[in-house]
Design a protein around this motif. Structure first.
Motif, PDB file in Angstrom:
ATOM      1  N   GLY A   1       0.812  -1.211   0.000  1.00 47.35           N
ATOM      2  CA  GLY A   1       0.000   0.000   0.000  1.00 47.35           C
ATOM      3  C   GLY A   1       0.845   1.260   0.000  1.00 47.35           C
ATOM      4  O   GLY A   1       0.618   2.183  -0.798  1.00 47.35           O
ATOM      5  N   ASP A   2       1.833   1.306   0.888  1.00 52.36           N
ATOM      6  CA  ASP A   2       2.704   2.477   0.952  1.00 52.36           C
ATOM      7  C   ASP A   2       3.482   2.662  -0.343  1.00 52.36           C
ATOM      8  O   ASP A   2       3.704   3.796  -0.786  1.00 52.36           O
ATOM      9  CB  ASP A   2       3.683   2.340   2.117  1.00 52.36           C
ATOM     10  CG  ASP A   2       3.000   2.511   3.463  1.00 52.36           C
ATOM     11  OD1 ASP A   2       1.895   3.090   3.492  1.00 52.36           O
ATOM     12  OD2 ASP A   2       3.554   2.051   4.478  1.00 52.36           O
ATOM     13  N   PHE A   3       3.891   1.560  -0.950  1.00 53.07           N
ATOM     14  CA  PHE A   3       4.661   1.661  -2.184  1.00 53.07           C
ATOM     15  C   PHE A   3       3.831   2.285  -3.300  1.00 53.07           C
ATOM     16  O   PHE A   3       4.305   3.173  -4.021  1.00 53.07           O
ATOM     17  CB  PHE A   3       5.161   0.280  -2.602  1.00 53.07           C
ATOM     18  CG  PHE A   3       5.845   0.271  -3.936  1.00 53.07           C
ATOM     19  CD1 PHE A   3       7.140   0.735  -4.061  1.00 53.07           C
ATOM     20  CD2 PHE A   3       5.183  -0.185  -5.065  1.00 53.07           C
ATOM     21  CE1 PHE A   3       7.776   0.742  -5.300  1.00 53.07           C
ATOM     22  CE2 PHE A   3       5.806  -0.182  -6.301  1.00 53.07           C
ATOM     23  CZ  PHE A   3       7.108   0.273  -6.420  1.00 53.07           C
ATOM     24  N   ARG A   4       2.603   1.833  -3.460  1.00 51.34           N
ATOM     25  CA  ARG A   4       1.760   2.380  -4.534  1.00 51.34           C
ATOM     26  C   ARG A   4       1.494   3.868  -4.319  1.00 51.34           C
ATOM     27  O   ARG A   4       1.560   4.665  -5.266  1.00 51.34           O
ATOM     28  CB  ARG A   4       0.438   1.614  -4.594  1.00 51.34           C
ATOM     29  CG  ARG A   4       0.573   0.171  -5.057  1.00 51.34           C
ATOM     30  CD  ARG A   4      -0.774  -0.523  -5.060  1.00 51.34           C
ATOM     31  NE  ARG A   4      -0.660  -1.939  -5.391  1.00 51.34           N
ATOM     32  CZ  ARG A   4      -1.673  -2.795  -5.358  1.00 51.34           C
ATOM     33  NH1 ARG A   4      -2.879  -2.377  -4.996  1.00 51.34           N
ATOM     34  NH2 ARG A   4      -1.483  -4.061  -5.687  1.00 51.34           N
ATOM     35  N   ILE A   5       1.217   4.248  -3.082  1.00 53.96           N
ATOM     36  CA  ILE A   5       0.939   5.658  -2.800  1.00 53.96           C
ATOM     37  C   ILE A   5       2.182   6.508  -3.052  1.00 53.96           C
ATOM     38  O   ILE A   5       2.108   7.572  -3.686  1.00 53.96           O
ATOM     39  CB  ILE A   5       0.452   5.827  -1.347  1.00 53.96           C
ATOM     40  CG1 ILE A   5      -0.877   5.093  -1.135  1.00 53.96           C
ATOM     41  CG2 ILE A   5       0.293   7.304  -1.006  1.00 53.96           C
ATOM     42  CD1 ILE A   5      -1.355   5.098   0.305  1.00 53.96           C
TER      43      ILE A   5
END
Length: 768
Positions: free
Chosen positions: A411-415
């Motif tokens: 999740g953090d990577f995509r954001i």
């Protein structure tokens, strides 16, 4: 009289002439004429400096100076004429210069032992009897910036001298530093104190013969606690204040000086097995720096801190520097990098990028404005843009490497990648002649193409992230379906980190010129070797994905058109396959069968059901032969690669083994390497010409050929991107092999050649 003697002493020290008089004589000459009132403290309050008026000397001194000029035939007239014009300020500057010179001479192994011993005696007398350190501390607080700067450098040299020669810390300087740093923001001499500490630290780091670990501990351990407190004090201010909007203010000067110290501390960390708190505070409390970067502080200060963060994310311990990659075995470094990565990603996932304004000015020689009539497009500061991007990418890399499951980071990577891509789009202004970027994976090469070392650090970071995700998915579900795999593959494109796309976009930017890749491989300034080895290992296992991406480049070329790609110049019609028909054929959907039967005036390529690979190879040679020359000619190579006269004299004996360590090469060595490595291209060009020549001799009916191509363009799988990329790697492999046989490659490329040979076999067989 004193100025004359000092000039003679300066001349003797500069030329290496032995000092024949007693050491007390020279120490008295170097003693500073700084008057101190009884209330004077170590901060310099209450001191009285001599007048800087050149006409205040006594008549008696003027007469003595004329009578005391030594005879020196080899001294320049301009130097001699200065004797009669020295004012007290200039005398003091000469004294400070001499002190620093004598420390350098005393520690130099190139100076004779007797002379070094003499210099050491003079310096010891200055410290013990003349109390030169107290005088210098008083002078550090002078309003005369040149005197203050020279006093700081001389004081730092003496601190370093005592650490090395006497293995002790200068108590007077330590007391001054402790009082100044702990007294912030009340104390007004913070910048000068930081200069002195930074200069002393750099002196220790420059000494190659010094056991740095012990000396650094003696220098920094007593100040460790106060430095961490000072870090908190100077970075918790409200930087929106007008005091920080000018780079010439005292507050801005303090910050700039502190950046220099933090950089020196970062460099010195590699010398210690267990770093001090002052080495780790920047990593553990990086949120203070991130807040400063997004504030309204002057742009120069922002840029300095951003460049410092870039050095932090690229930092490696001594063991990691030898291996070339970051190890997670060093517990303190692991904790520090994890804290920095978490803090960076936390602000990036919010609105941190929106609060950062990059300078719109482009610096030019002699000014900051673009010359009138210039066609340079205005845009953001590319240096800062690359540095910020690399900070985020390396933070993502470390966060991914430290995650145990995909859910922890996905999740953090995509954001973060979404925020970064939007940041790139808003700050990279393309020229009016360029096409818009429609594929996310192209942004990396566009942002970093002008900075080689940053480019491959960023590409390696995204490659390691891709490999980590792939391994986590494999471990989580060995029986994942094809639909899930396709979804994951689509996400790599959407987030701009598909390794095959990134590599192909880069090859497209350099017009598939393998000489550029060779330059990166023989250079010790980039991590391209590490990146290429990792990517070729992936390519070996993921060949079908690479082929699909290449086909996508061909079939969707109109929407994938690169902003910075080089268009080949129009060529004369040399064969029945014209540029126009080739371009039209390249945009067709790829097929799995090749069957071409044409009239006798056209090239005949016929295949049976099992000979597809041979046909594709022949077609590849035809495409490369007619198109590659123009592409390579359209991009200026880094060096002019001429043919080697000795290329045919090379013995075909056993391969030579060379050092496995990459060593920097001088320009002459690189020229020899390139000449030898690319002498084979002449033979290749002759071979290609001989293949195309029958077309010119036999096929003169162009209209017949066009009809032939038009009728069969739906069944010809012209894999242009696949052919060009594999041909580029094949040329690179031949160049490296040739250099290795002649013992000209700077390290042992056996592992790299093995991978390149394997890729060549796969490309020819069509099978991993």
């Amino acid at each position: 009289m004193k100025s004359v003697l000092l000039q003679q002493m300066y001349k003797d020290v500069l030329e290496g002439v032995p000092l024949t008089k007693e050491s007390h004589h020279y120490s008295s000459l170097l003693s500073l004429d700084v008057e101190q009132s009884p209330e004077t403290d170590e901060s310099g309050n209450g001191m009285h400096l001599p007048s800087t008026n050149g006409g205040t000397r006594s008549h008696q001194e003027a007469e003595m100076s004329g009578a005391g000029i030594p005879a020196a035939d080899d001294v320049s007239n301009s130097f001699a004429n200065m004797n009669r014009s020295f004012c007290p300020r200039e005398v003091m500057l000469l004294q400070l210069t001499l002190i620093k010179m004598m420390v350098a001479k005393a520690e130099s192994q190139e100076v004779e032992f007797n002379m070094r011993q003499k210099y050491c005696e003079i310096l010891v007398l200055l410290l013990k009897e003349a109390k030169i350190d107290s005088q210098l501390i008083c002078l550090v607080g002078s309003s005369d910036q040149l005197l203050s700067h020279m006093a700081s450098k001389s004081l730092a040299s003496l601190v370093y001298f005592q650490l090395k020669e006497e293995n002790m810390l200068n108590v007077t300087w330590y007391t001054f530093s402790l009082k100044t740093l702990s007294g912030f923001p009340v104390d007004a001499q913070v910048a000068q104190c930081l200069w002195t500490l930074t200069a002393a630290l750099k002196e220790v780091l420059k000494d190659r013969a010094l056991p740095k670990a012990g000396i650094l501990m003696k220098l920094l351990a007593p100040l460790d606690a106060v430095l961490e407190e000072f870090y908190d004090s100077i970075l918790v201010h409200h930087f929106d204040s007008h005091r920080y909007t000018s780079p010439y203010s005292e507050a801005a000067n303090n910050l700039i000086s502190f950046v220099d110290l933090l950089e020196a501390l970062l460099i010195s960390r590699i010398e210690l097995e267990l770093p001090l708190r002052c080495h780790r505070v920047l990593f553990l409390k990086v949120s203070c720096v991130l807040n400063l970067i997004s504030s309204s502080v002057h742009y120069l200060i922002k840029k300095l801190f951003i460049m410092l963060l870039k050095k932090c994310v690229l930092y490696k311990s001594r063991e990691d520097a030898k291996s070339g990659s970051l190890s997670l075995q060093n517990s303190s470094l692991y904790e520090d990098m994890l804290a920095l990565s978490n803090a960076v990603l936390q602000v990036v996932n919010l609105t941190w990028f929106d609060q950062i304004s990059l300078s719109e000015k482009i610096s030019y020689f002699g000014g900051s404005e673009s010359p009138s009539g210039g066609d340079t497009p205005s845009g953001s500061d590319q240096t800062v843009l690359r540095a910020l991007s690399l900070v985020v990418l390396k933070a993502l890399e470390f966060k991914c490497q430290s995650s145990a499951t995909e859910d922890e980071i996905k999740g953090d990577f995509r954001i973060s990648m979404s925020q970064l891509l939007m940041f790139w789009k808003s700050h990279l202004k393309s020229s009016p002649q360029s096409c818009p970027v429609v594929h996310q994976c192209e942004w990396l090469s566009l942002i970093f193409i002008e900075q080689d070392d940053d480019l491959w650090e960023a590409a390696k970071a995204l490659l390691l992230i891709y490999l980590k995700f792939d391994r986590l998915r494999y471990d989580a579900a060995d029986n994942s379906g094809q639909k899930e795999e396709e979804t994951c593959d689509a996400l790599t494109h959407a987030s701009g980190y598909n390794p095959h796309c990134i590599f192909l976009f880069f090859l497209e930017k350099i017009a598939f010129d393998s000489t550029v890749l060779l330059d990166f491989l023989i250079s010790s300034e980039t991590c391209f070797l590490e990146y290429l080895v990792r990517y070729l290992k992936l390519l070996r296992e993921d060949w079908h994905q690479f082929v699909e991406v290449c086909n996508h480049f061909d079939t969707k070329h109109a929407s994938f058109q690169s902003v910075a790609s080089v268009s080949p110049p129009h060529r004369e019609k040399q064969s029945c396959v014209t540029d126009e028909s080739s371009q039209n054929a390249c945009e067709q959907e790829p097929q799995t069968r090749l069957s071409l039967a044409s009239s006798q005036n056209c090239l005949v390529l016929t295949t049976e059901q099992g000979d597809n690979e041979v046909a594709e190879s022949n077609l590849s040679n035809l495409l490369i032969g007619t198109d590659s020359t123009s592409l390579l000619g359209s991009l200026q190579s880094l060096v002019n690669y001429d043919s080697s006269e000795e290329s045919e004299l090379e013995p075909d004996g056993k391969e030579c083994l060379v050092n496995t360590k990459k060593v920097p090469l001088n320009n002459e060595s690189k020229k020899r390497i390139r000449e030898a490595g690319y002498s084979y291209t002449d033979d290749a060009q002759n071979m290609l010409k001989s293949e195309v020549l029958p077309l010119e001799q036999e096929g003169r009916n162009t209209s017949s050929c066009l009809t032939c191509m038009a009728s069969l363009e739906n069944v010809i799988p012209l894999r242009v991107m696949l052919c060009k990329s594999t041909k580029c790697l094949e040329e690179l492999q031949k160049a490296i092999s040739r250099l290795q046989r002649r013992n000209l490659f700077p390290y042992n490329p056996s592992a790299l050649l093995k991978l390149l040979n394997h890729i060549e076999k796969i490309s020819k067989n069509g099978n991993p």
